[in-house]
Write a protein that holds these residues in place. Structure first.
Motif: not given
Length: 328
Positions: A172-173, A207-210, A269-272, A278-280
């Motif tokens: 993951x990270x 970008x989805x996570x960070x 609020x634009x990212x679902x 998903x990362x969490x």
């Protein structure tokens, strides 16, 4: 002695056991602190919970249904309102007196942060404040409540620990992390007690996570606990994006746990929501895989486990948790 789930002290704290949607199909059976409970939504909308046993012939009320008058026992149809009082005994006929002892042993139940919380006795502390929940610049994203085959004491120990990042979280990270852990200073963090630190993390999901596209990102973080089993982590990026997690572990018994996490995030609020978390979820799956290999509760004595300075937060929590247990 590492057994803890039946200690009376824990009955006076709030534990998250389900999401409200779990009650849509009818009463819900929940085992908490070794006790079998039923949770239901009364016809008037109130949340209610009690020991999962009808006082008539001890049938499980969770196998019944919510009807117009309340929670109906599946065995003889005795029906109970949200206060646990019997309001109908069908076999007695219309207008018959209800036996005065036909009362359920109720459990405190509230809904907060998109979760159903139970407290088996009179609460000694409120559910801790998460300031982001009332800040309109943040949105809240809930996750399902899962049952993990691992002790709640193991979960809290893990969530307070950063030394496992480069090893457990390679997928993951953690791949970009430094295995050496800097010394931390414990301090109050609102309703929590913990520490602040900085970490370079692999930006696996971008970008989805960070909110950033680079291979790695710098994150300023804090991690703290609120007795007995809640942990809050905050993640701040240089862009101003803030990601707060509440990690909730509620003991089913000594060896298994109801686990869920809630995310608050001040993006546009634009990212679902599923993409944001998903990362969490990946990190949680890695923790679950590791913890379910470690049997039994975490030893609470001072000599069984070997500790180093990187374990300071966990040792601090364990000491305070043991003091709480020893009071009873």
């Amino acid at each position: 002695m590492s057994a803890f789930a039946t200690n009376p002290a824990l009955r006076r704290y709030w534990h998250a056991v389900a999401g409200p949607d779990a009650l849509l199909a009818g009463p819900l059976a929940v085992r908490l602190l070794g006790e079998q409970l039923v949770v239901w939504r009364a016809p008037d909308g109130r949340l209610a919970a009690a020991v999962d046993r009808c006082p008539h012939r001890e049938a499980p009320l969770s196998a019944g249904a919510v009807v117009q008058l309340g929670l109906q026992c599946p065995y003889h149809g005795w029906t109970y309102d949200a206060d646990g009082c019997c309001v109908l005994v069908p076999s007695a006929g219309p207008g018959a007196a209800v036996p005065p002892r036909a009362v359920l042993r109720r459990v405190e139940a509230v809904e907060r942060y998109g979760l159903v919380w139970l407290c088996l006795d009179e609460p000694v502390a409120p559910i801790p404040e998460i300031a982001e929940d009332t800040d309109r610049s943040f949105r809240r994203i809930n996750q399902p409540v899962e049952r993990w085959a691992a002790s709640a004491t193991r979960l809290v120990d893990n969530f307070l620990d950063t030394a496992h990042f480069p090893f457990v979280h390679l997928g993951s990270f953690g791949g970009a992390g430094d295995p050496e852990v800097a010394r931390v200073e414990m301090e109050p963090l609102g309703d929590f007690y913990g520490y602040q630190y900085e970490v370079v993390a692999g930006n696996t999901l971008g970008a989805g996570a960070s909110g950033q596209q680079g291979a790695t990102v710098e994150r300023r973080m804090s991690t703290g606990y609120c007795l007995p089993f809640l942990v809050r982590s905050t993640i701040e990026y240089a862009t101003g994006l803030r990601h707060t997690l509440l990690l909730s572990s509620a003991p089913v018994d000594d060896d298994s746990t109801w686990f869920t996490f809630v995310v608050w995030r001040n993006d546009d609020f634009s990212v679902p929501g599923d993409e944001v978390t998903r990362l969490d979820r990946l990190i949680g799956a890695e923790d679950k895989r590791m913890l379910e290999q470690v049997p039994g509760p975490l030893p609470l004595d001072a000599t069984t486990l070997v500790n180093v300075q990187a374990d300071r937060a966990s040792v601090d929590w364990k000491r305070r948790f043991k003091d709480l247990m020893d009071e009873h």
